[in-house]
Scaffold this active site. Sequence first.
Site, mmCIF file in Angstrom:
data_model
loop_
_atom_site.group_PDB
_atom_site.id
_atom_site.type_symbol
_atom_site.label_atom_id
_atom_site.label_comp_id
_atom_site.label_asym_id
_atom_site.label_seq_id
_atom_site.Cartn_x
_atom_site.Cartn_y
_atom_site.Cartn_z
ATOM 1 N N ASP A 161 2.337 1.869 3.136
ATOM 2 C CA ASP A 161 3.207 0.896 3.891
ATOM 3 C C ASP A 161 4.463 1.473 3.647
ATOM 4 O O ASP A 161 5.486 1.197 4.409
ATOM 5 C CB ASP A 161 2.954 -0.440 3.247
ATOM 6 C CG ASP A 161 1.801 -1.227 3.196
ATOM 7 O OD1 ASP A 161 1.249 -0.746 4.303
ATOM 8 O OD2 ASP A 161 1.438 -1.875 2.560
ATOM 9 N N HIS B 139 1.059 -1.247 0.163
ATOM 10 C CA HIS B 139 0.121 -0.138 0.146
ATOM 11 C C HIS B 139 0.949 1.210 0.114
ATOM 12 O O HIS B 139 1.909 1.247 0.547
ATOM 13 C CB HIS B 139 -1.012 0.023 1.237
ATOM 14 C CG HIS B 139 -1.743 -1.047 1.669
ATOM 15 N ND1 HIS B 139 -1.237 -2.145 2.111
ATOM 16 C CD2 HIS B 139 -2.978 -1.311 1.564
ATOM 17 C CE1 HIS B 139 -2.444 -2.932 2.343
ATOM 18 N NE2 HIS B 139 -3.276 -2.512 1.811
HETATM 19 C C1 XUL Z 1 -7.435 -6.965 4.527
HETATM 20 C C2 XUL Z 1 -6.748 -7.233 3.199
HETATM 21 C C3 XUL Z 1 -5.780 -6.108 2.711
HETATM 22 C C4 XUL Z 1 -5.769 -6.003 1.275
HETATM 23 C C5 XUL Z 1 -5.191 -4.994 0.631
HETATM 24 O O1 XUL Z 1 -8.265 -7.879 5.181
HETATM 25 O O2 XUL Z 1 -6.692 -8.212 2.896
HETATM 26 O O3 XUL Z 1 -4.720 -6.351 3.360
HETATM 27 O O4 XUL Z 1 -5.398 -7.243 0.749
HETATM 28 O O5 XUL Z 1 -5.587 -3.703 1.100
#
Ligand code: XUL
Length: 447
Positions: free
Chosen positions: A107, A104
């Site tokens: 992150d 992300h």
């Molecule tokens: C949350 C989840 C996230 C997504 C990306 O449950 O799976 O980490 O994969 O935002």
Amino acid sequence: MTQEFFPQVRGRIPFSGLTSSDPLAFKVYDPDRLVLGKRIEEHLRIGVCLWHSFVWDGRDMFGSGTLDRPWLDPALEPMDAARMKMAVAFEFLEKLGMPYYCFHDADVAPEGGSFSEFRANLDALTDDALGYQERTGVRLLWGTANLFSHPRYQAGASTNPDPGVFAYAAAQVCHMLEVTQRLGGTNYVLWGGREGYDTLLNTDLRREGKQLARFLHLVAEHKARIGFEGTLMIEPKPQEPTKHQYDYDSATVHGFLARHGLADEYKLNIEANHATLAGHSFHHEVAYAMANGMFGSVDANRGDPQNGWDTDQFPNSVDDLVMPLYEVLKGGGFTTGGFNFDAKLRRQSTDRVDLFHAHIGGIDTLAKALLVAADMIEDGELASMVEQRYAGWSDPLGASILAGEVSLEDLAAHVEAAEAGPRPVSGQQELYENVVNRHVWADSRTS
Ligand code: XUL
Ligand code: CO
């Protein structure tokens, strides 16, 4: 960072086979081994996620962090900390030897005091990531924007009652899509972390649905405008953090996309434990996506059968993964997607090297399931049993129904003219289960 963070791991994790007792070696995952004419590495396209492994310190709602993650020290200058984190992440990626990673925006990039500062931080760290990618050969499987952690998103991102929050989310996705493109990412994922409700009392479902659709159109338009060649994906999840998430499961997301003219723009990123939280199996979610042309990528993990929440554990059951892998192979395999480990250590797994044990176990489990599934594909028994079960639909009656050549009245006449009605046929569930187990138990490919 000049000093290694994982000095116990010297060089790349090797493949040593089942006879090896070295905990820092793969037992089944031999990346170059050919399975159905393709290397295992190319079949599985494994990615490591940065959030669970490098951004989470082991905290839960009852206690503080337990894991050794020095870059999360708030006393550090945020960009220094971010650079230390990225250096360690790439040391891990290189030593583990997987081809992909996922992250992300939040992150890697410190929030800063404004959106433009956040954006500048992300751009600088994207430059660093490009350098690491070049040096290590690791590539980006997918990028995504975190539209759920900051308090501004407490009532949702695109489904927020405040259009200013919608705009902020749009700005983040606009930029992160471009960052993903710069890094050569093969996909962009949207997980609607807070796109749902905590109570219906304060929620206008109709409006929020329209807002979500508008947002997804804007993202697809931006993808076309910048010429991003990767795949856009939505990750279904039924609840957590909200009581009810709009992207509940594969079928719900597919229906929503189709209703809003978006089914050709998006595919699905299916997470194993989100499937079980939705009351399905991971197998069901993959099979649904494949059957409807919506399969994109996978977040590999598992839940705990005693817990109704998202424990995000590393997969360790071959039995659970064989049928999803079988569906993936039967459907032609991944195109742009892959297996991203959206999985985290247990809070007590506090040795640095535990991160390797967790990934090695998950990767070997996937590889073993792939070998069993490939055996089932080559053997063809299951496929021909299913084919046989539907054989009647190739006969004149079935074919004329499917071709739209007969009316309800025609069918009524057909039934009246027939001497006897159709006879019930065994579904043979136990026989099917035995066929699968025969392959699980007797896979001849694992030496
Ligand atoms: C949350 C989840 C996230 C997504 C990306 O449950 O799976 O980490 O994969 O935002
Ligand atoms: Co996920």
